[in-house]
Design a protein around this motif. Structure first.
Motif, PDB file in Angstrom:
ATOM      1  N   ARG A   1       0.824  -1.211   0.000  1.00  0.00           N
ATOM      2  CA  ARG A   1       0.000   0.000   0.000  1.00  0.00           C
ATOM      3  C   ARG A   1       0.858   1.261   0.000  1.00  0.00           C
ATOM      4  O   ARG A   1       1.850   1.350   0.710  1.00  0.00           O
ATOM      5  CB  ARG A   1      -0.909   0.034   1.227  1.00  0.00           C
ATOM      6  N   GLN A   2       0.421   2.239  -0.782  1.00  0.00           N
ATOM      7  CA  GLN A   2       1.052   3.547  -0.789  1.00  0.00           C
ATOM      8  C   GLN A   2       0.693   4.270   0.510  1.00  0.00           C
ATOM      9  O   GLN A   2      -0.427   4.168   1.000  1.00  0.00           O
ATOM     10  CB  GLN A   2       0.546   4.336  -2.000  1.00  0.00           C
ATOM     11  N   GLN A   3       1.639   4.990   1.065  1.00  0.00           N
ATOM     12  CA  GLN A   3       1.393   5.711   2.316  1.00  0.00           C
ATOM     13  C   GLN A   3       0.492   6.921   2.055  1.00  0.00           C
ATOM     14  O   GLN A   3       0.673   7.639   1.088  1.00  0.00           O
ATOM     15  CB  GLN A   3       2.715   6.191   2.924  1.00  0.00           C
ATOM     16  N   GLU A   4      -0.456   7.124   2.950  1.00  0.00           N
ATOM     17  CA  GLU A   4      -1.327   8.295   2.874  1.00  0.00           C
ATOM     18  C   GLU A   4      -0.692   9.435   3.656  1.00  0.00           C
ATOM     19  O   GLU A   4      -0.428   9.305   4.840  1.00  0.00           O
ATOM     20  CB  GLU A   4      -2.701   7.992   3.484  1.00  0.00           C
ATOM     21  N   LYS A   5      -0.456  10.558   2.988  1.00  0.00           N
ATOM     22  CA  LYS A   5       0.090  11.723   3.674  1.00  0.00           C
ATOM     23  C   LYS A   5      -1.022  12.540   4.330  1.00  0.00           C
ATOM     24  O   LYS A   5      -0.770  13.357   5.187  1.00  0.00           O
ATOM     25  CB  LYS A   5       0.873  12.588   2.689  1.00  0.00           C
ATOM     26  N   TRP A   6      -2.231  12.350   3.874  1.00  0.00           N
ATOM     27  CA  TRP A   6      -3.416  12.985   4.441  1.00  0.00           C
ATOM     28  C   TRP A   6      -4.580  12.041   4.190  1.00  0.00           C
ATOM     29  O   TRP A   6      -4.494  11.175   3.333  1.00  0.00           O
ATOM     30  CB  TRP A   6      -3.677  14.356   3.816  1.00  0.00           C
ATOM     31  N   PRO A   7      -5.673  12.170   4.926  1.00  0.00           N
ATOM     32  CA  PRO A   7      -6.817  11.282   4.672  1.00  0.00           C
ATOM     33  C   PRO A   7      -7.358  11.492   3.256  1.00  0.00           C
ATOM     34  O   PRO A   7      -7.757  12.594   2.893  1.00  0.00           O
ATOM     35  CB  PRO A   7      -7.843  11.695   5.726  1.00  0.00           C
ATOM     36  N   ARG A   8      -7.324  10.451   2.457  1.00  0.00           N
ATOM     37  CA  ARG A   8      -7.740  10.534   1.060  1.00  0.00           C
ATOM     38  C   ARG A   8      -9.250  10.404   0.932  1.00  0.00           C
ATOM     39  O   ARG A   8      -9.910   9.772   1.748  1.00  0.00           O
ATOM     40  CB  ARG A   8      -7.082   9.416   0.239  1.00  0.00           C
ATOM     41  N   GLU A   9      -9.791  10.998  -0.137  1.00  0.00           N
ATOM     42  CA  GLU A   9     -11.203  10.827  -0.432  1.00  0.00           C
ATOM     43  C   GLU A   9     -11.404   9.395  -0.905  1.00  0.00           C
ATOM     44  O   GLU A   9     -10.600   8.876  -1.674  1.00  0.00           O
ATOM     45  CB  GLU A   9     -11.677  11.774  -1.538  1.00  0.00           C
ATOM     46  N   ARG A  10     -12.474   8.780  -0.442  1.00  0.00           N
ATOM     47  CA  ARG A  10     -12.760   7.406  -0.834  1.00  0.00           C
ATOM     48  C   ARG A  10     -14.256   7.294  -1.055  1.00  0.00           C
ATOM     49  O   ARG A  10     -15.048   7.735  -0.237  1.00  0.00           O
ATOM     50  CB  ARG A  10     -12.311   6.441   0.258  1.00  0.00           C
ATOM     51  N   SER A  11     -14.628   6.714  -2.174  1.00  0.00           N
ATOM     52  CA  SER A  11     -16.038   6.536  -2.493  1.00  0.00           C
ATOM     53  C   SER A  11     -16.688   5.611  -1.470  1.00  0.00           C
ATOM     54  O   SER A  11     -16.064   4.672  -0.978  1.00  0.00           O
ATOM     55  CB  SER A  11     -16.165   5.944  -3.891  1.00  0.00           C
ATOM     56  N   ILE A  12     -17.950   5.866  -1.161  1.00  0.00           N
ATOM     57  CA  ILE A  12     -18.644   5.036  -0.178  1.00  0.00           C
ATOM     58  C   ILE A  12     -18.940   3.637  -0.723  1.00  0.00           C
ATOM     59  O   ILE A  12     -19.295   2.756   0.044  1.00  0.00           O
ATOM     60  CB  ILE A  12     -19.943   5.714   0.318  1.00  0.00           C
ATOM     61  N   GLU A  13     -18.775   3.424  -2.025  1.00  0.00           N
ATOM     62  CA  GLU A  13     -18.973   2.089  -2.587  1.00  0.00           C
ATOM     63  C   GLU A  13     -17.800   1.167  -2.306  1.00  0.00           C
ATOM     64  O   GLU A  13     -17.927  -0.044  -2.397  1.00  0.00           O
ATOM     65  CB  GLU A  13     -19.163   2.145  -4.109  1.00  0.00           C
ATOM     66  N   HIS A  14     -16.643   1.722  -2.015  1.00  0.00           N
ATOM     67  CA  HIS A  14     -15.440   0.919  -1.871  1.00  0.00           C
ATOM     68  C   HIS A  14     -15.128   0.672  -0.405  1.00  0.00           C
ATOM     69  O   HIS A  14     -15.268   1.558   0.429  1.00  0.00           O
ATOM     70  CB  HIS A  14     -14.252   1.608  -2.550  1.00  0.00           C
ATOM     71  N   LYS A  15     -14.679  -0.539  -0.135  1.00  0.00           N
ATOM     72  CA  LYS A  15     -14.371  -0.932   1.241  1.00  0.00           C
ATOM     73  C   LYS A  15     -13.121  -0.213   1.751  1.00  0.00           C
ATOM     74  O   LYS A  15     -13.040   0.197   2.895  1.00  0.00           O
ATOM     75  CB  LYS A  15     -14.166  -2.440   1.278  1.00  0.00           C
ATOM     76  N   PHE A  16     -12.122  -0.090   0.871  1.00  0.00           N
ATOM     77  CA  PHE A  16     -10.886   0.579   1.260  1.00  0.00           C
ATOM     78  C   PHE A  16     -10.300   1.274   0.043  1.00  0.00           C
ATOM     79  O   PHE A  16     -10.736   1.072  -1.086  1.00  0.00           O
ATOM     80  CB  PHE A  16      -9.873  -0.413   1.852  1.00  0.00           C
ATOM     81  N   LEU A  17      -9.306   2.088   0.287  1.00  0.00           N
ATOM     82  CA  LEU A  17      -8.647   2.847  -0.766  1.00  0.00           C
ATOM     83  C   LEU A  17      -7.797   1.908  -1.617  1.00  0.00           C
ATOM     84  O   LEU A  17      -7.254   0.921  -1.103  1.00  0.00           O
ATOM     85  CB  LEU A  17      -7.772   3.919  -0.115  1.00  0.00           C
ATOM     86  N   THR A  18      -7.675   2.193  -2.886  1.00  0.00           N
ATOM     87  CA  THR A  18      -6.839   1.373  -3.756  1.00  0.00           C
ATOM     88  C   THR A  18      -5.388   1.432  -3.275  1.00  0.00           C
ATOM     89  O   THR A  18      -4.987   2.397  -2.627  1.00  0.00           O
ATOM     90  CB  THR A  18      -6.915   1.866  -5.210  1.00  0.00           C
ATOM     91  N   PRO A  19      -4.579   0.400  -3.589  1.00  0.00           N
ATOM     92  CA  PRO A  19      -3.201   0.401  -3.097  1.00  0.00           C
ATOM     93  C   PRO A  19      -2.373   1.580  -3.607  1.00  0.00           C
ATOM     94  O   PRO A  19      -1.493   2.059  -2.914  1.00  0.00           O
ATOM     95  CB  PRO A  19      -2.631  -0.916  -3.616  1.00  0.00           C
ATOM     96  N   VAL A  20      -2.653   2.052  -4.815  1.00  0.00           N
ATOM     97  CA  VAL A  20      -1.914   3.172  -5.389  1.00  0.00           C
ATOM     98  C   VAL A  20      -2.919   4.231  -5.796  1.00  0.00           C
ATOM     99  O   VAL A  20      -3.962   3.930  -6.363  1.00  0.00           O
ATOM    100  CB  VAL A  20      -1.091   2.707  -6.618  1.00  0.00           C
ATOM    101  N   PHE A  21      -2.613   5.480  -5.518  1.00  0.00           N
ATOM    102  CA  PHE A  21      -3.532   6.572  -5.835  1.00  0.00           C
ATOM    103  C   PHE A  21      -2.734   7.826  -6.145  1.00  0.00           C
ATOM    104  O   PHE A  21      -1.546   7.924  -5.831  1.00  0.00           O
ATOM    105  CB  PHE A  21      -4.502   6.821  -4.671  1.00  0.00           C
ATOM    106  N   GLY A  22      -3.388   8.787  -6.762  1.00  0.00           N
ATOM    107  CA  GLY A  22      -2.736  10.033  -7.136  1.00  0.00           C
ATOM    108  C   GLY A  22      -2.613  10.986  -5.964  1.00  0.00           C
ATOM    109  O   GLY A  22      -3.464  11.025  -5.085  1.00  0.00           O
TER     110      GLY A  22
END
Length: 190
Positions: free
Chosen positions: A55-76
């Protein structure tokens, strides 16, 4: 076949089709099907044969759709949420499904708010220089009157508006600042 009052002919028997059409019905027997092992129902088979990436480290709480259980491993991470636009984006993701129009309308409004926030931030940190950015200094040495009159230029019709369009934001900002200072100074005198 058109609709008529006569009874339509019945379906051709399978044996007759096998004799008439070479290869007809070769996959009727499940044992002969090339895809038959894949058609088995086995709940232990999940079809995915890979390891979950780190998993990529989150530097701040990322926006996440309510349809998804968790954030994708890699994000912008190019545009971190900030200011009122960031609050609007977080609200859109936490309150509305991606299938609802309200989700996307809030995100579009947040983009507009972000543009205004960025312009205000740019004005406060690095104000524009209208003299050099409009090319007025270059006009002085390049025969400004002779290059405009009698040359068939298309911009002659709106040339009178150019100083207003360029100067109006600065005049309005100066007027608002003057009115603000007067209001503050007037409030102290009382």
């Amino acid at each position: 076949m058109p609709y008529t009052h006569e009874k339509p002919s019945l379906a051709v028997p399978v044996e007759e089709l096998r004799q008439r059409i070479p290869g007809w019905g070769v996959d009727l027997d499940p044992a002969d099907r090339p895809s038959h092992p894949q058609e088995r129902f086995d709940p232990t088979l999940n079809g995915a044969h890979w390891h979950f990436p780190e998993r990529q480290q989150e530097k701040w709480p990322r926006e996440r759709s309510i349809e998804h259980k968790f954030l994708t491993p890699v994000f912008g991470t190019s545009c971190p949420p900030k200011g009122l636009s960031g609050i609007m984006r977080k609200w859109a993701y936490s309150s509305y499904s991606e299938g609802q129009a309200a989700h996307w309308l809030i995100l579009m409004a947040a983009d507009r708010v972000d543009a205004v926030e960025s312009n205000l931030g740019s004005l406060l940190t690095r104000p524009d220089n209208p003299i050099t950015e409009t090319g007025v200094l270059g006009e002085i040495g390049a025969h400004p009157i002779r290059s405009r009159i009698g040359q068939g230029r298309a911009d002659l019709k709106h040339q009178w508006m150019d100083p207003l369009i360029v100067a109006a934001p600065y005049v309005i900002a100066g007027g608002l600042a003057y009115a603000g200072f007067r209001a503050l100074a007037g409030g102290r005198d009382r």
